[in-house]
Design an enzyme around this catalytic site. Structure first.
Site, PDB file in Angstrom:
ATOM      1  N   MET A   1       0.828  -0.779  -0.130  1.00 33.35           N
ATOM      2  CA  MET A   1      -0.032  -0.262   0.389  1.00 33.35           C
ATOM      3  C   MET A   1       0.579   1.130  -0.001  1.00 33.35           C
ATOM      4  O   MET A   1      -0.260   2.114   0.027  1.00 33.35           O
ATOM      5  CB  MET A   1      -1.180   0.282   1.028  1.00 33.35           C
ATOM      6  N   PRO A   2       2.315   1.577  -0.083  1.00 30.35           N
ATOM      7  CA  PRO A   2       2.346   2.500  -0.296  1.00 30.35           C
ATOM      8  C   PRO A   2       2.301   3.203  -1.159  1.00 30.35           C
ATOM      9  O   PRO A   2       2.320   2.609  -2.115  1.00 30.35           O
ATOM     10  CB  PRO A   2       4.200   1.984   0.315  1.00 30.35           C
ATOM     11  N   TYR A   3       2.586   4.497  -1.245  1.00 30.65           N
ATOM     12  CA  TYR A   3       2.588   4.927  -2.452  1.00 30.65           C
ATOM     13  C   TYR A   3       4.087   6.401  -2.152  1.00 30.65           C
ATOM     14  O   TYR A   3       4.204   7.134  -0.719  1.00 30.65           O
ATOM     15  CB  TYR A   3       1.477   6.445  -1.948  1.00 30.65           C
ATOM     16  N   HIS A  40       3.162   2.267  -5.422  1.00 32.19           N
ATOM     17  CA  HIS A  40       3.161   3.003  -6.139  1.00 32.19           C
ATOM     18  C   HIS A  40       3.978   4.475  -5.458  1.00 32.19           C
ATOM     19  O   HIS A  40       4.368   4.439  -5.367  1.00 32.19           O
ATOM     20  CB  HIS A  40       1.771   3.859  -5.954  1.00 32.19           C
TER      21      HIS A  40
END
Lengths: 73, 73, 73, 73, 73, 73
Positions: A1-3, A40
């Site tokens: 889930m990192p951005y 992402h």
């Protein structure tokens, strides 16, 4: 889930962008055990007249040749 | 006073942008009781070669037809 | 692939956060045809002394009861 | 080390950008005792159809002449 | 002059943060020829109830054991 | 309508925050002719172990006394 958002002045080639996206994603997988499919990496390019360091725009600093203590590029 | 930033790849029409602005503002009013006049919704569009998922750019993933596990668009 | 960041002063309940996440994701699916599994909604809460409007912090504006033209909350 | 991001609708001149960069950097030095050489000020300009207030885009609000309670510009 | 912001749910150790900072800085130097002394990497951690994917918070997704298509962590 | 985000390591006093909010808002009014009532200044503080420069965290750089070329604070 990192951005991950990479803010940088304009001028990166598509090949450089691809290397950043791949390299940063690899780090998130190896260091943080994140799933690459939810990782992402977004590159936001900024005009040199819109990025200031030491109170002057990068455009002006480069025109003055005055970048030694600030940045290679 | 909320500030909502929508980051998305390029291609939204003005009609789609209007719907996002209206819909997100309505949510802030209904769910959070915020004043719409101080609710800001900003849409930032990113080129597909500058957005990476799973270590590859969206531009490349789309060219490969390889988007099933990642994103519809 | 969208990434939506909601910046707001502190105080949202988990129920309110859940409604924002669900509502904004629904909008991205309906308006933009995005895949919900790659739609990320992140809520960033800020202390009232760290958010300023009209040159004063929200904390001070609320203490003065001076919020009519600015924000309900 | 501070990084200041100014988000604003399009239309600033290079002279205005230079004044913002200089003025905000001065503030970081005077108020926070930061080193100007590691103070970054970045201006991000957004199209008026991509910035919404009160559920409508700035483009539409301006076309309607309906900006009194929202913004001078 | 790049500024890289890593947004991730809470739980990274200081050792993991150090590896991310070092690894991403190395990439900016090698791929983009940036000066490391003006390369800033900032890690912003978000509570799991404040990060949503597919319309649900990561906190809830994990409680349901429902993370296969979304994220390892 | 501008939204200004100040990212900085932790440690600002409420008085310093108030001066930043006031000073940056004044700049937006004087330089850009913006309405102060729609000018938002948000200060985001980051732990020193989460902010890296030159590939090392500010926490470590300060512990090593190695901040001369990087930042006063």
């Amino acid at each position: 889930m990192p951005y991950i958002e990479v803010n940088v002045t304009k001028g990166a080639t598509n090949e450089q962008k691809a290397q950043l996206v791949e390299g940063i994603t690899d780090l998130m997988v190896k260091v943080m055990n994140k799933n690459p499919y939810s990782t992402h990496v977004v590159i936001k390019e900024v005009e040199t007249e819109s990025w200031g360091i030491s109170g002057k725009s990068v455009k002006r600093l480069r025109a003055e040749g005055n970048t030694a203590n600030i940045s290679k590029v």
